[in-house]
Design a protein around this motif. Structure first.
Motif, PDB file in Angstrom:
ATOM      1  N   LYS A 134       0.565   6.661 -13.661  1.00 45.13           N
ATOM      2  CA  LYS A 134      -0.697   6.223 -13.178  1.00 45.13           C
ATOM      3  C   LYS A 134      -1.118   4.648 -13.609  1.00 45.13           C
ATOM      4  N   PRO A 135      -1.325   3.914 -12.652  1.00 48.73           N
ATOM      5  CA  PRO A 135      -1.913   3.013 -13.010  1.00 48.73           C
ATOM      6  C   PRO A 135      -2.850   3.134 -13.655  1.00 48.73           C
ATOM      7  N   GLY A 136      -2.846   1.565 -14.917  1.00 45.96           N
ATOM      8  CA  GLY A 136      -4.532   2.012 -15.585  1.00 45.96           C
ATOM      9  C   GLY A 136      -4.454   2.635 -16.732  1.00 45.96           C
ATOM     10  N   GLU A 137      -3.266   3.354 -16.778  1.00 40.82           N
ATOM     11  CA  GLU A 137      -3.517   4.806 -17.456  1.00 40.82           C
ATOM     12  C   GLU A 137      -2.603   4.724 -18.458  1.00 40.82           C
ATOM     13  N   GLY A 138      -1.819   2.977 -18.719  1.00 40.86           N
ATOM     14  CA  GLY A 138      -1.417   2.854 -20.133  1.00 40.86           C
ATOM     15  C   GLY A 138      -0.315   1.166 -19.303  1.00 40.86           C
ATOM     16  N   HIS A 139       0.233   0.658 -20.902  1.00 36.53           N
ATOM     17  CA  HIS A 139       0.663  -0.392 -20.081  1.00 36.53           C
ATOM     18  C   HIS A 139       2.326  -0.547 -20.550  1.00 36.53           C
ATOM     19  N   GLY A 140       3.010  -1.635 -19.698  1.00 36.18           N
ATOM     20  CA  GLY A 140       4.186  -1.358 -19.930  1.00 36.18           C
ATOM     21  C   GLY A 140       4.890  -2.820 -19.439  1.00 36.18           C
ATOM     22  N   TYR A 141       5.827  -3.206 -19.933  1.00 35.33           N
ATOM     23  CA  TYR A 141       5.761  -4.858 -20.099  1.00 35.33           C
ATOM     24  C   TYR A 141       7.211  -4.583 -19.203  1.00 35.33           C
ATOM     25  N   HIS A 142       7.017  -5.584 -17.337  1.00 35.55           N
ATOM     26  CA  HIS A 142       7.018  -5.596 -15.963  1.00 35.55           C
ATOM     27  C   HIS A 142       7.900  -6.585 -16.672  1.00 35.55           C
ATOM     28  N   VAL A 143       8.970  -6.822 -17.311  1.00 35.49           N
ATOM     29  CA  VAL A 143       9.601  -7.472 -17.942  1.00 35.49           C
ATOM     30  C   VAL A 143      10.702  -8.489 -16.586  1.00 35.49           C
ATOM     31  N   ASN A 144      11.079  -7.475 -15.460  1.00 38.47           N
ATOM     32  CA  ASN A 144      11.198  -8.877 -14.544  1.00 38.47           C
ATOM     33  C   ASN A 144      10.616  -8.721 -13.074  1.00 38.47           C
ATOM     34  N   THR A 145       9.896  -7.534 -12.815  1.00 39.55           N
ATOM     35  CA  THR A 145       9.257  -7.720 -12.249  1.00 39.55           C
ATOM     36  C   THR A 145       7.984  -8.148 -11.571  1.00 39.55           C
ATOM     37  N   TYR A 146       7.784  -8.563 -13.184  1.00 37.49           N
ATOM     38  CA  TYR A 146       6.095  -9.083 -12.761  1.00 37.49           C
ATOM     39  C   TYR A 146       5.789 -10.386 -12.126  1.00 37.49           C
ATOM     40  N   ALA A 172       0.540  -1.170  -0.270  1.00 37.43           N
ATOM     41  CA  ALA A 172      -0.179   0.125  -0.214  1.00 37.43           C
ATOM     42  C   ALA A 172       0.546   1.370   0.339  1.00 37.43           C
ATOM     43  N   GLN A 173       2.182   1.679  -0.196  1.00 39.22           N
ATOM     44  CA  GLN A 173       3.014   2.061   0.285  1.00 39.22           C
ATOM     45  C   GLN A 173       3.035   3.114  -1.226  1.00 39.22           C
ATOM     46  N   ALA A 174       3.325   4.232  -0.990  1.00 35.92           N
ATOM     47  CA  ALA A 174       3.582   4.960  -2.253  1.00 35.92           C
ATOM     48  C   ALA A 174       2.177   5.019  -2.888  1.00 35.92           C
ATOM     49  N   GLY A 175       1.425   5.490  -2.722  1.00 36.59           N
ATOM     50  CA  GLY A 175       0.255   5.669  -3.700  1.00 36.59           C
ATOM     51  C   GLY A 175      -0.332   4.020  -3.501  1.00 36.59           C
ATOM     52  N   LYS A 176       0.033   3.546  -4.025  1.00 34.06           N
ATOM     53  CA  LYS A 176       0.144   2.105  -4.055  1.00 34.06           C
ATOM     54  C   LYS A 176      -1.491   1.556  -3.452  1.00 34.06           C
ATOM     55  N   LYS A 177      -1.994   2.271  -2.801  1.00 34.62           N
ATOM     56  CA  LYS A 177      -3.183   1.610  -1.740  1.00 34.62           C
ATOM     57  C   LYS A 177      -4.743   0.864  -2.431  1.00 34.62           C
ATOM     58  N   HIS A 178      -5.129   1.137  -3.378  1.00 33.88           N
ATOM     59  CA  HIS A 178      -6.172   0.706  -4.520  1.00 33.88           C
ATOM     60  C   HIS A 178      -5.594   0.093  -5.445  1.00 33.88           C
ATOM     61  N   LEU A 179      -4.292  -0.194  -6.367  1.00 27.83           N
ATOM     62  CA  LEU A 179      -4.007  -0.611  -7.145  1.00 27.83           C
ATOM     63  C   LEU A 179      -4.252  -1.934  -6.904  1.00 27.83           C
ATOM     64  N   PRO A 180      -4.735  -2.813  -7.952  1.00 24.45           N
ATOM     65  CA  PRO A 180      -5.881  -3.868  -7.704  1.00 24.45           C
ATOM     66  C   PRO A 180      -4.867  -5.083  -8.533  1.00 24.45           C
ATOM     67  N   VAL A 181      -5.238  -6.417  -8.293  1.00 25.14           N
ATOM     68  CA  VAL A 181      -4.659  -7.397  -8.771  1.00 25.14           C
ATOM     69  C   VAL A 181      -4.115  -7.384 -10.088  1.00 25.14           C
ATOM     70  N   ARG A 182      -5.948  -7.022 -10.924  1.00 26.22           N
ATOM     71  CA  ARG A 182      -5.884  -7.147 -12.776  1.00 26.22           C
ATOM     72  C   ARG A 182      -4.473  -6.500 -12.796  1.00 26.22           C
ATOM     73  N   TYR A 183      -3.850  -5.115 -12.022  1.00 30.15           N
ATOM     74  CA  TYR A 183      -2.618  -4.759 -12.937  1.00 30.15           C
ATOM     75  C   TYR A 183      -1.613  -5.357 -13.383  1.00 30.15           C
ATOM     76  N   LEU A 184      -1.093  -6.341 -12.392  1.00 24.50           N
ATOM     77  CA  LEU A 184      -0.037  -6.878 -12.151  1.00 24.50           C
ATOM     78  C   LEU A 184       0.284  -7.625 -13.412  1.00 24.50           C
ATOM     79  N   LEU A 185      -1.301  -7.963 -13.828  1.00 28.23           N
ATOM     80  CA  LEU A 185      -1.088  -9.247 -14.531  1.00 28.23           C
ATOM     81  C   LEU A 185      -1.496  -9.113 -15.610  1.00 28.23           C
ATOM     82  N   THR A 186      -1.450  -7.352 -16.124  1.00 25.07           N
ATOM     83  CA  THR A 186      -2.286  -6.811 -17.116  1.00 25.07           C
ATOM     84  C   THR A 186      -0.670  -6.243 -17.779  1.00 25.07           C
ATOM     85  N   HIS A 187      -0.165  -6.123 -16.683  1.00 28.02           N
ATOM     86  CA  HIS A 187       1.367  -4.880 -16.813  1.00 28.02           C
ATOM     87  C   HIS A 187       0.782  -2.894 -16.915  1.00 28.02           C
ATOM     88  N   GLN A 188      -0.752  -3.243 -16.149  1.00 25.34           N
ATOM     89  CA  GLN A 188      -0.174  -1.943 -16.086  1.00 25.34           C
ATOM     90  C   GLN A 188      -0.411  -1.249 -14.811  1.00 25.34           C
TER      91      GLN A 188
END
Length: 393
Positions: A154-166, A105-121
């Motif tokens: 801003k999560p959800g406003e664009g996507h970029g390949y999470h090469v290694n962090t995914y 939840a740190q650094a403004g990520k409290k509401h970031l959904p699980v979905r965005y981890l899978l979609t590189h958003q």
């Protein structure tokens, strides 16, 4: 180029015999040192071939049970693990990641959904602060750094390949939900029960089966990659720093300099260090292309697969700076990089040209594994193999 004719081992049905010649051509042309190819139609193996060598000196032949680092092919295997938890109700794609991993939840990520981890958003393909050598092998160091990282967009406003962090993100969510690391979950729930020869983290007992990764051949667009992989990270700012950091912060993030070591093979780096062979990957995709079962073991329901292969994002990728198209953890076929001729094909490439994909319309599963390959993202010899499969159907 190879100085002698390549001997191709294994079996294929007569109508797919052109694949044997195509694999031999690939080795003889010097496009690969060693490689394996597997194809299923329905639940039936129709191609299971291998050729070449597992070392740069060409002293150790590639054999039937050779495994190799398949890089991002493991992203889709990692997605399957997470999707099993979604299917069971243990994980909600639209709940915040912080529900399962409070530190996230740190650094403004409290509401970031699980979905965005899978979609590189999620906007989290890199860590800003420089991490030390060896950090990639330390799960807690990586996940703590990622939990504190502010999104680059801003999560959800664009996507970029999470090469290694995914893989660290999905792996940590799996660990928080199940109490098992991603590699242990994969082993216990899929690999052992279904006999899938794929590993994320393994012991020395498998080293003798493991092919060496050989530095790839250069690609025409190699200049851009050199900029990403060389130079002073601290001197970069903004998106340039993000793109370079996605590959080399910490310095050996993508396995650079350590890919053939015991430490790398033992660690769990789910985006990047999954080891397996073409047969294993094709068998897994054969299940996903049909009823979701493998030798009586449930992998994913057809309904879950349908959900996972619905397009989530398609367009210019903020990390790769070229078009990418994703479902939930899977790369989807697209005109710029087709996975055969049919519109619902899904899978995942790995660095150098390794690939696994399923085509549910043709009931085809395809997998290709190799230990050298070529830089870049267009691999003509792999495309040729895919074309040969469809020509034979």
């Amino acid at each position: 180029m190879s100085s002698e004719a390549a001997e191709v081992h294994g079996r294929c049905e007569p109508r797919f015999e052109s694949l044997r010649r195509a694999l031999a051509d690939t080795i003889e042309a010097g496009s690969e040192v060693g490689a394996a190819l597997a194809v299923y139609v329905g639940k039936q193996s129709v191609v299971d071939l291998w050729a070449g060598h597992t070392d740069s000196a060409r002293t150790r032949p590639w054999v039937e049970d050779t495994i190799v680092n398949l890089y991002s092919v493991g992203k889709a295997v990692t997605a399957v693990c997470a999707l099993r938890l979604v299917e069971s109700g243990a994980l909600d794609l639209d709940s915040p990641v912080s529900r399962y991993w409070p530190e996230f939840a740190q650094a403004g990520k409290k509401h970031l959904p699980v979905r965005y981890l899978l979609t590189h958003q999620a906007g989290l393909p890199a860590v800003f602060r420089e991490l030390p050598d060896g950090a990639v092998l330390q799960w807690d160091v990586m996940t703590e750094a990622l939990a504190t990282q502010e999104p680059w967009w801003k999560p959800g406003e664009g996507h970029g390949y999470h090469v290694n962090t995914y893989g660290f993100f999905i792996g940590e969510v799996v660990r928080r939900v199940t109490g098992k690391s991603l590699g242990v979950y994969l082993r216990d729930e899929i690999a052992r029960p279904a006999g899938v020869d794929f590993f994320i983290g393994f012991g020395p007992e498998l080293d003798a089966r493991c092919a060496d990764i050989i530095p790839p051949l250069p690609a025409p667009d190699g200049e851009q990659r050199r900029v990403l992989l060389e130079g002073d990270l601290a001197a970069l700012t903004g998106l340039s720093r993000m793109r370079a950091g996605a590959y080399r912060n910490p310095p050996n993030l993508s396995g650079h300099g350590i890919v053939n070591t015991r430490e790398w093979r033992a660690a769990e780096v789910p985006s990047t260090n999954g080891h397996g062979n073409a047969r294993a990957v094709a068998r897994l995709y054969a299940a996903l292309a049909s009823d979701g079962r493998l030798d009586g073991v449930h992998i994913l329901s057809p309904a879950t697969v349908e959900m996972a292969i619905a397009e989530q994002v398609y367009g210019e990728d903020l990390v790769l700076q070229r078009p990418t198209r994703f479902g939930l953890g899977f790369q989807l076929t697209m005109r710029e990089r087709p996975l055969g001729p049919n519109p619902r094909s899904f899978g995942h490439f790995g660095a150098g040209g390794s690939l696994g994909f399923a085509d549910p319309d043709a009931q085809v599963a395809f997998a290709y594994a190799m230990n050298q390959g070529r830089e870049g993202w267009q691999h003509k010899h792999v495309r040729h193999l895919i074309d040969q499969v469809y020509a034979a159907l």
